[in-house]
Design a protein around this motif. Structure first.
Motif, PDB file in Angstrom:
ATOM      1  N   SER A  36     -44.580  28.691  -3.083  1.00 11.10           N
ATOM      2  CA  SER A  36     -43.677  28.487  -4.217  1.00 11.10           C
ATOM      3  C   SER A  36     -43.326  27.024  -4.424  1.00 11.10           C
ATOM      4  N   LEU A  37     -44.105  26.097  -3.873  1.00  6.35           N
ATOM      5  CA  LEU A  37     -43.816  24.672  -3.996  1.00  6.35           C
ATOM      6  C   LEU A  37     -43.811  24.276  -5.472  1.00  6.35           C
ATOM      7  N   ARG A  38     -42.728  23.589  -5.895  1.00 10.27           N
ATOM      8  CA  ARG A  38     -42.624  23.184  -7.293  1.00 10.27           C
ATOM      9  C   ARG A  38     -41.569  22.110  -7.408  1.00 10.27           C
ATOM     10  N   LEU A  39     -41.550  21.457  -8.547  1.00  8.32           N
ATOM     11  CA  LEU A  39     -40.456  20.540  -8.848  1.00  8.32           C
ATOM     12  C   LEU A  39     -39.282  21.341  -9.362  1.00  8.32           C
ATOM     13  N   ASP A  40     -38.105  21.004  -8.916  1.00  9.26           N
ATOM     14  CA  ASP A  40     -36.916  21.636  -9.453  1.00  9.26           C
ATOM     15  C   ASP A  40     -36.858  21.275 -10.935  1.00  9.26           C
ATOM     16  N   PRO A  41     -36.619  22.246 -11.816  1.00  9.13           N
ATOM     17  CA  PRO A  41     -36.669  21.968 -13.250  1.00  9.13           C
ATOM     18  C   PRO A  41     -35.557  21.060 -13.764  1.00  9.13           C
ATOM     19  N   LYS A  42     -34.486  20.880 -12.990  1.00 10.00           N
ATOM     20  CA  LYS A  42     -33.373  20.050 -13.459  1.00 10.00           C
ATOM     21  C   LYS A  42     -33.148  18.895 -12.489  1.00 10.00           C
ATOM     22  N   PRO A  43     -33.608  17.698 -12.870  1.00  9.77           N
ATOM     23  CA  PRO A  43     -33.353  16.543 -12.011  1.00  9.77           C
ATOM     24  C   PRO A  43     -31.851  16.273 -11.905  1.00  9.77           C
ATOM     25  N   GLU A  46     -28.267  10.659  -8.823  1.00  9.60           N
ATOM     26  CA  GLU A  46     -27.848  10.282  -7.484  1.00  9.60           C
ATOM     27  C   GLU A  46     -27.732   8.771  -7.439  1.00  9.60           C
ATOM     28  N   TYR A  47     -26.547   8.262  -7.178  1.00 13.45           N
ATOM     29  CA  TYR A  47     -26.314   6.822  -7.139  1.00 13.45           C
ATOM     30  C   TYR A  47     -26.757   6.142  -8.433  1.00 13.45           C
ATOM     31  N   GLY A  48     -26.549   6.812  -9.552  1.00 12.59           N
ATOM     32  CA  GLY A  48     -26.887   6.254 -10.846  1.00 12.59           C
ATOM     33  C   GLY A  48     -28.357   6.331 -11.207  1.00 12.59           C
ATOM     34  N   VAL A  49     -29.145   7.007 -10.384  1.00 11.65           N
ATOM     35  CA  VAL A  49     -30.592   7.124 -10.606  1.00 11.65           C
ATOM     36  C   VAL A  49     -30.942   8.601 -10.731  1.00 11.65           C
ATOM     37  N   LEU A  50     -31.775   8.916 -11.692  1.00 14.77           N
ATOM     38  CA  LEU A  50     -32.233  10.285 -11.871  1.00 14.77           C
ATOM     39  C   LEU A  50     -33.177  10.642 -10.723  1.00 14.77           C
ATOM     40  N   ALA A  51     -32.903  11.719 -10.032  1.00 18.81           N
ATOM     41  CA  ALA A  51     -33.707  12.137  -8.887  1.00 18.81           C
ATOM     42  C   ALA A  51     -34.326  13.505  -9.142  1.00 18.81           C
ATOM     43  N   HIS A  52     -35.598  13.598  -8.924  1.00 17.61           N
ATOM     44  CA  HIS A  52     -36.315  14.862  -9.047  1.00 17.61           C
ATOM     45  C   HIS A  52     -36.429  15.484  -7.662  1.00 17.61           C
ATOM     46  N   LEU A  53     -36.013  16.726  -7.540  1.00 23.16           N
ATOM     47  CA  LEU A  53     -36.058  17.420  -6.260  1.00 23.16           C
ATOM     48  C   LEU A  53     -37.318  18.259  -6.158  1.00 23.16           C
ATOM     49  N   ILE A  54     -37.870  18.328  -4.962  1.00 25.40           N
ATOM     50  CA  ILE A  54     -39.027  19.169  -4.698  1.00 25.40           C
ATOM     51  C   ILE A  54     -38.514  20.429  -4.026  1.00 25.40           C
ATOM     52  N   ASP A  55     -38.786  21.555  -4.645  1.00 26.61           N
ATOM     53  CA  ASP A  55     -38.344  22.853  -4.152  1.00 26.61           C
ATOM     54  C   ASP A  55     -39.460  23.462  -3.325  1.00 26.61           C
ATOM     55  N   LEU A  56     -39.208  23.665  -2.034  1.00 28.71           N
ATOM     56  CA  LEU A  56     -40.225  24.264  -1.170  1.00 28.71           C
ATOM     57  C   LEU A  56     -40.337  25.763  -1.415  1.00 28.71           C
ATOM     58  N   GLY A  57     -39.337  26.322  -2.026  1.00 31.65           N
ATOM     59  CA  GLY A  57     -39.392  27.738  -2.381  1.00 31.65           C
ATOM     60  C   GLY A  57     -39.155  28.659  -1.197  1.00 31.65           C
ATOM     61  N   ARG A  58     -39.344  29.900  -1.455  1.00 30.61           N
ATOM     62  CA  ARG A  58     -39.165  30.918  -0.423  1.00 30.61           C
ATOM     63  C   ARG A  58     -40.462  31.047   0.354  1.00 30.61           C
ATOM     64  N   ILE A  59     -40.344  31.174   1.676  1.00 31.73           N
ATOM     65  CA  ILE A  59     -41.535  31.310   2.502  1.00 31.73           C
ATOM     66  C   ILE A  59     -41.415  32.561   3.364  1.00 31.73           C
ATOM     67  N   ASN A  60     -42.569  33.107   3.713  1.00 33.93           N
ATOM     68  CA  ASN A  60     -42.555  34.305   4.551  1.00 33.93           C
ATOM     69  C   ASN A  60     -42.434  33.917   6.027  1.00 33.93           C
TER      70      ASN A  60
END
Length: 76
Positions: A36-43, A46-60
């Motif tokens: 389920s690795l993906r970019l979080d859809p809503k950056p 953080e400290y005045g800078v737009l940050a894109h989060l990487i979502d590792l998702g659910r794992i078995n």
């Protein structure tokens, strides 16, 4: 490993996608796959800078155990 930054001609979203791809490649090489690795859809800001989060998702359970093995081996 080099991290691409917007100053290198890429947008923050492009740099985040590249980082996510590098993470996926490294994980697969270590025997771990994040289905389920993906970019979080809503950056987030953080400290005045737009940050894109990487979502590792659910794992078995098998992925969790393999990831634990890889991380423990990296500590040695």
């Amino acid at each position: 490993m080099s991290v691409t930054t917007p100053s290198q001609g890429r947008t923050p979203a492009e740099a985040a996608r590249e980082a996510m791809g590098e993470l996926a490649d490294a994980a697969i090489a270590a025997g771990v796959r994040f289905p389920s690795l993906r970019l979080d859809p809503k950056p987030v800001g953080e400290y005045g800078v737009l940050a894109h989060l990487i979502d590792l998702g659910r794992i078995n359970l098998a992925t969790s155990k393999r990831l634990t093995e890889v991380l423990e081996a990296a500590r040695r």
